[in-house]
Design an enzyme around this catalytic site. Structure first.
Site, PDB file in Angstrom:
ATOM      1  N   HIS A  88       0.814  -1.211   0.000  1.00 17.36           N
ATOM      2  CA  HIS A  88       0.000   0.000   0.000  1.00 17.36           C
ATOM      3  C   HIS A  88       0.844   1.255   0.000  1.00 17.36           C
ATOM      4  O   HIS A  88       0.525   2.254  -0.625  1.00 17.36           O
ATOM      5  CB  HIS A  88      -0.933  -0.011   1.219  1.00 17.36           C
ATOM      6  CG  HIS A  88      -2.205  -0.710   0.935  1.00 17.36           C
ATOM      7  ND1 HIS A  88      -2.875  -1.463   1.858  1.00 17.36           N
ATOM      8  CD2 HIS A  88      -2.927  -0.776  -0.209  1.00 17.36           C
ATOM      9  CE1 HIS A  88      -3.958  -1.956   1.300  1.00 17.36           C
ATOM     10  NE2 HIS A  88      -4.008  -1.561   0.050  1.00 17.36           N
ATOM     11  N   ARG A 144     -10.913  -4.833 -11.296  1.00 17.06           N
ATOM     12  CA  ARG A 144     -10.636  -6.147 -10.706  1.00 17.06           C
ATOM     13  C   ARG A 144     -11.199  -6.084  -9.281  1.00 17.06           C
ATOM     14  O   ARG A 144     -10.714  -5.299  -8.474  1.00 17.06           O
ATOM     15  CB  ARG A 144      -9.138  -6.416 -10.660  1.00 17.06           C
ATOM     16  CG  ARG A 144      -8.470  -6.484 -12.019  1.00 17.06           C
ATOM     17  CD  ARG A 144      -6.961  -6.704 -11.853  1.00 17.06           C
ATOM     18  NE  ARG A 144      -6.317  -7.175 -13.058  1.00 17.06           N
ATOM     19  CZ  ARG A 144      -5.463  -6.445 -13.783  1.00 17.06           C
ATOM     20  NH1 ARG A 144      -5.156  -5.219 -13.419  1.00 17.06           N
ATOM     21  NH2 ARG A 144      -4.915  -6.949 -14.858  1.00 17.06           N
ATOM     22  N   ARG A 146     -15.636  -6.522 -13.289  1.00 16.49           N
ATOM     23  CA  ARG A 146     -15.419  -7.962 -13.491  1.00 16.49           C
ATOM     24  C   ARG A 146     -15.795  -8.692 -12.213  1.00 16.49           C
ATOM     25  O   ARG A 146     -15.391  -8.283 -11.120  1.00 16.49           O
ATOM     26  CB  ARG A 146     -13.945  -8.203 -13.818  1.00 16.49           C
ATOM     27  CG  ARG A 146     -13.606  -9.668 -13.923  1.00 16.49           C
ATOM     28  CD  ARG A 146     -12.152  -9.889 -14.223  1.00 16.49           C
ATOM     29  NE  ARG A 146     -11.301  -9.691 -13.056  1.00 16.49           N
ATOM     30  CZ  ARG A 146      -9.975  -9.812 -13.089  1.00 16.49           C
ATOM     31  NH1 ARG A 146      -9.367 -10.080 -14.232  1.00 16.49           N
ATOM     32  NH2 ARG A 146      -9.271  -9.640 -11.998  1.00 16.49           N
ATOM     33  N   GLU A 178      -9.951 -14.885 -22.261  1.00 12.55           N
ATOM     34  CA  GLU A 178      -8.578 -15.082 -21.780  1.00 12.55           C
ATOM     35  C   GLU A 178      -8.154 -16.548 -21.770  1.00 12.55           C
ATOM     36  O   GLU A 178      -7.104 -16.895 -21.230  1.00 12.55           O
ATOM     37  CB  GLU A 178      -8.403 -14.447 -20.390  1.00 12.55           C
ATOM     38  CG  GLU A 178      -9.447 -14.857 -19.371  1.00 12.55           C
ATOM     39  CD  GLU A 178      -9.322 -14.099 -18.046  1.00 12.55           C
ATOM     40  OE1 GLU A 178      -8.272 -13.517 -17.765  1.00 12.55           O
ATOM     41  OE2 GLU A 178     -10.298 -14.130 -17.278  1.00 12.55           O
ATOM     42  N   ASN A 236      -3.183 -11.079 -20.500  1.00 18.85           N
ATOM     43  CA  ASN A 236      -2.282 -11.566 -19.434  1.00 18.85           C
ATOM     44  C   ASN A 236      -2.453 -13.072 -19.261  1.00 18.85           C
ATOM     45  O   ASN A 236      -1.473 -13.822 -19.225  1.00 18.85           O
ATOM     46  CB  ASN A 236      -2.573 -10.867 -18.101  1.00 18.85           C
ATOM     47  CG  ASN A 236      -2.468  -9.368 -18.210  1.00 18.85           C
ATOM     48  OD1 ASN A 236      -1.840  -8.866 -19.125  1.00 18.85           O
ATOM     49  ND2 ASN A 236      -3.097  -8.661 -17.294  1.00 18.85           N
ATOM     50  N   ASP A 237      -3.697 -13.488 -19.138  1.00 16.13           N
ATOM     51  CA  ASP A 237      -3.938 -14.923 -19.004  1.00 16.13           C
ATOM     52  C   ASP A 237      -3.916 -15.628 -20.357  1.00 16.13           C
ATOM     53  O   ASP A 237      -3.441 -16.756 -20.454  1.00 16.13           O
ATOM     54  CB  ASP A 237      -5.277 -15.174 -18.307  1.00 16.13           C
ATOM     55  CG  ASP A 237      -5.123 -15.124 -16.791  1.00 16.13           C
ATOM     56  OD1 ASP A 237      -4.149 -15.719 -16.291  1.00 16.13           O
ATOM     57  OD2 ASP A 237      -5.946 -14.485 -16.126  1.00 16.13           O
ATOM     58  N   ARG A 258       2.560 -17.176 -15.750  1.00 22.07           N
ATOM     59  CA  ARG A 258       2.904 -15.755 -15.845  1.00 22.07           C
ATOM     60  C   ARG A 258       3.669 -15.243 -14.627  1.00 22.07           C
ATOM     61  O   ARG A 258       4.262 -14.175 -14.661  1.00 22.07           O
ATOM     62  CB  ARG A 258       1.653 -14.900 -16.105  1.00 22.07           C
ATOM     63  CG  ARG A 258       0.640 -14.897 -14.997  1.00 22.07           C
ATOM     64  CD  ARG A 258      -0.707 -14.348 -15.474  1.00 22.07           C
ATOM     65  NE  ARG A 258      -1.011 -13.044 -14.905  1.00 22.07           N
ATOM     66  CZ  ARG A 258      -2.213 -12.491 -14.899  1.00 22.07           C
ATOM     67  NH1 ARG A 258      -3.237 -13.106 -15.470  1.00 22.07           N
ATOM     68  NH2 ARG A 258      -2.419 -11.324 -14.359  1.00 22.07           N
ATOM     69  N   CYS A 277      -7.904  -5.559 -22.528  1.00 26.78           N
ATOM     70  CA  CYS A 277      -7.534  -4.996 -21.225  1.00 26.78           C
ATOM     71  C   CYS A 277      -6.314  -5.667 -20.598  1.00 26.78           C
ATOM     72  O   CYS A 277      -6.050  -5.500 -19.421  1.00 26.78           O
ATOM     73  CB  CYS A 277      -8.718  -5.066 -20.259  1.00 26.78           C
ATOM     74  SG  CYS A 277      -9.240  -6.747 -19.899  1.00 26.78           S
TER      75      CYS A 277
HETATM   76  C1  PEP Z   1      -5.921 -10.722 -18.110  1.00 27.14           C
HETATM   77  O1  PEP Z   1      -5.831 -11.894 -17.761  1.00 27.14           O
HETATM   78  O2  PEP Z   1      -5.433 -10.263 -19.143  1.00 27.14           O
HETATM   79  C2  PEP Z   1      -6.619  -9.747 -17.260  1.00 27.14           C
HETATM   80  C3  PEP Z   1      -6.905  -8.559 -17.701  1.00 27.14           C
HETATM   81  O3  PEP Z   1      -6.935 -10.086 -16.010  1.00 27.14           O
HETATM   82  P1  PEP Z   1      -5.913 -10.364 -14.795  1.00 27.14           P
HETATM   83  O4  PEP Z   1      -4.585  -9.754 -15.148  1.00 27.14           O
HETATM   84  O5  PEP Z   1      -6.565  -9.730 -13.620  1.00 27.14           O
HETATM   85  O6  PEP Z   1      -5.881 -11.860 -14.725  1.00 27.14           O
HETATM   86 MG    MG Z   2      -7.047 -12.777 -16.238  1.00 28.90          MG
END
Ligand code: PEP
Ligand code: MG
Length: 689
Positions: free
Chosen positions: A285, A392, A428, A530, A553-554, A564, A601
């Protein structure tokens, strides 16, 4: 009284430092041990006092600036005159380099100032009778009440820049009331008949054990909050008054073992030019809040407080995490140059952050922000976000040891809705693995999974735990009337699962109707794409969804089978892998064919090189980390979309990530020569490339 705490006592090196310090002041220093008093400007006189470790010296200062002089003298003693644990002196002016986690960008050059944040020492003591037990419980309750008052005071004096983070201090107040801290400490005092400080330490160490099992960096960092709160209570119990940041009156770079969010609230940005800490990660934080102050901050340096001595000259690079201690003149000149370049770049991108992201041939691109807490909303808007493209929602589930109730969620969601309206917020639903939930709710079996990324997480968890899911959906729907919400389900792998999630949503809608509670009946319902199976059937899913958001990302981790978060395979995590680009293209095409909105995203949206590819693949809406928004906007305003699409024809036929990257780099140089001139790519924020 000054206590000599260094192994070697006041030997020549330490005495030399006292004399050096005395030379800086007009005031006269006298040191006394037992009945002997000597002048503080002579090494030999000081040595004649014969002060080994453990002895005590009385200092007397006569003349101008006596208080300041005394402060510096006390710090010399406290910092053991720069002596290491093994009883050696650190060479005073040795040039040393260190590297930590950069958490707030910028470059600064200045003198080090230690802030003592060493842990309070607690000694064990056994209580002998009921009266003592009761007294100790009262003392503990009083120390907790004092801590609450102190935090409330910080909250009411919170500076404008960090106002959005007041919720962090609320979290600290909640931790003080948490049964794992409060009740368990009282029970320990009663059961084990030990003093309050000892009992509290044991409660905290039990929580440490609990958090140890948590692999998630973000949740793990919440332990920092528990530590900071308990340290405050321990200080109150022992009457220790820790160094305060408000006393700093000259421009310095703070060096501390750890800083708490309350410290950040106290910082005067006129005097604090930068911050370095031994502990902490990107998601602590303190790190998140410090970014709002716009001063360079590097955390996780491990031994900064051991290596850096008060008064050392420091270069802090908050863009890379590099620290240089006592740099040579050439290095200083190089960094002065880098500093100028960085601030030139920053002012160039700051100028465009509130302008629309419109290409020079008139195409409007939408840029939104990814956020994780309510507190980030203000920063997102200030950085030019045209909405929240990904909220998120895990945070409120991670800070307590039980699930948040509907009202807590509603309060949070409705505030965000109001702040961002009329712009949209894509909210989400809970994306968490069951092993990461800190719950003591007995109805939920929290089991350790061998492979949590492939396990009972996200929508799978929600469909298993219907009550948890429904509570969140009720809160989202109730908050939907306060702004412009879009609802998104994560980790959808197939149509059946999406329809099932929609059925649960419909049942929640029906029950709200029965209760006469208002909600937005037309809330758009979308899918976070994803998982590779979802990209393959994007055409099928598109017939049932109002929008798609691509979560790279996923998607990258599942498409390439690369964890990851695993540093051993980090080099294989290739955002520009041809398979990934083809998947994105497939989703965009499927969405366009069905008239379904498609945005992206994942973190790559904040990368200038990736943006060029994504624009060429047909995407026109992106959500990214807040810090990247101004840069991406500036870049888009310099581009012609038609030219990008013409230039990138054939990108889907390139065989490897390397070929893709060098292709894009070449194109970027020809399309954006001005940006390269500004050295802008140096500040790319994602790990792409
Ligand atoms: C993703 O997976 O790209 C995503 C946006 O969600 P997170 O990074 O929270 O898994
Ligand atoms: Mg994700």
């Amino acid at each position: 009284m000054l206590k000599v705490i260094n192994e070697l006592g006041i030997h020549a090196h330490a005495a030399g430092q006292i004399v050096d310090l005395a030379g800086k002041y007009k005031a006269k220093l006298f040191l006394q041990k037992d009945s002997q008093e000597v002048g503080g400007s002579s090494i030999l006189s000081i040595l004649s006092l014969a002060c080994p470790k453990g002895s005590e010296v009385r200092a007397r200062i006569v003349g101008a600036d006596a208080k300041k002089f005394m402060g510096e003298l006390e710090r010399l003693f406290k910092n053991k005159f720069g002596e290491t644990e093994t009883g050696h002196y650190r060479p005073r002016k040795k040039r040393v380099k260190m590297r930590g986690f950069p958490v707030s960008p910028g470059i600064t050059i200045g003198k080090a100032h230690h802030l003592d944040r060493s842990r309070t020492t607690i000694v064990y003591s056994k209580l002998i009778n009921k009266k003592e037990v009761e007294r100790e419980i009262d003392r503990f309750k009083h120390a907790v009440d004092m801590a609450k008052e102190q935090i409330q005071k910080f909250k009411s004096n919170i500076p404008e820049q960090v106002k959005g983070y007041a919720f962090v201090l609320d979290t600290h107040l909640m931790i003080l009331d948490d049964s794992l801290i409060f009740d368990s400490t009282i029970q320990r005092i009663q059961r084990e008949k030990v003093n309050a400080g000892w009992a509290l330490k044991k409660s905290v160490s039990t929580i440490h054990q609990l958090f140890k099992k948590v692999e998630d960096e973000y949740i793990g960092r919440r332990m920092d909050d528990v530590d900071s709160v308990s340290e405050r209570v321990l200080n109150n119990l022992t009457g220790v008054d820790p160094d305060s940041l408000t006393e700093i009156q000259k421009e310095v770079i703070i060096v501390a073992h750890v800083l708490s969010p309350c410290d950040i609230v106290e910082i005067n940005v006129k005097h604090v030019m930068g911050i370095l800490t031994d502990v902490g990660g990107r998601t602590s934080h303190m790190a998140i809040m410090s970014e709002a102050l716009e001063i360079p901050v590097v955390v996780g340096l491990e031994s900064a407080t051991d290596i850096i001595v008060d008064g050392d000259l420091l270069i802090v690079d908050g863009n890379t995490g590099d620290i240089i201690i006592n740099p040579d003149p050439d290095t200083i000149i190089t960094y002065e140059d880098k500093k100028k370049q960085y601030y030139r770049y920053k002012s160039a991108i700051d100028r465009v952050r509130h302008l629309p992201a419109e290409t020079s041939d008139g195409h409007k691109i939408t840029i939104k922000a990814n956020i994780e807490f309510l507190g980030e909303t203000k920063a997102a808007i200030e950085n030019g976000a045209e909405g929240i493209g990904l909220y998120r929602t895990e945070y409120l589930y991670m800070i307590k040891n039980h699930f948040p109730d509907e009202q807590t969620l509603f309060d949070d969601y409705s505030q965000i809705a109001k702040m961002v309206a009329p712009n949209p917020v894509t909210i989400r639903t809970l994306d968490i693995a069951s092993d990461k939930i800190m719950t003591s709710d007995s109805e939920i079996g929290v089991s350790k999974e061998d492979n949590p990324a492939l396990g009972l997480r996200s929508i799978r968890f929600c469909l298993n735990e219907r009550n948890v899911f429904k509570t969140q959906l009720r809160a989202i729907l109730r908050a939907s009337v306060y702004g412009n919400f879009r609802l998104m389900f994560p980790m959808i792998s197939g149509l059946g699962q999406f329809l099932e999630a929609k059925r649960v949503l419909k049942s929640v809608m029906r029950s709200l109707e029965r209760e006469g509670i208002e909600y937005n009946r037309n809330i758009p319902i979308g899918i976070l794409i994803e998982i590779p199976s979802a990209t393959s059937i994007a055409d099928i899913l598109a017939k049932h969804a109002d929008f798609f958001s691509i979560g790279t990302n996923d998607l990258i981790q599942y498409a390439l089978a690369i964890d990851r978060d695993n540093e051993h395979v980090a080099h294989l995590y290739e955002p520009f892998h041809p398979a990934v680009l083809r998947m994105i293209h497939q989703v965009v095409t499927a969405g366009n064919n069905e008239g379904v909105d498609v945005s992206l995203c994942g973190e790559i949206a904040g990368d200038p090189l990736a943006i060029l590819i994504l624009l060429s693949l047909g995407l026109e809406e992106f959500s990214m980390n807040i810090g990247s928004i101004p840069l991406i906007k500036k870049m888009i305003r310099m581009l012609q979309l038609g030219e990008v699409r013409d230039n990138f024809k054939g990108i889907l036929n390139l065989p490897t990530s390397k070929k893709v990257e060098s292709f894009v780099l070449k194109k970027a140089q020809s399309l954006l020569p001005d940006m390269f001139k500004d050295d802008v790519f140096r500040y790319r924020t994602t790990g792409v490339g």
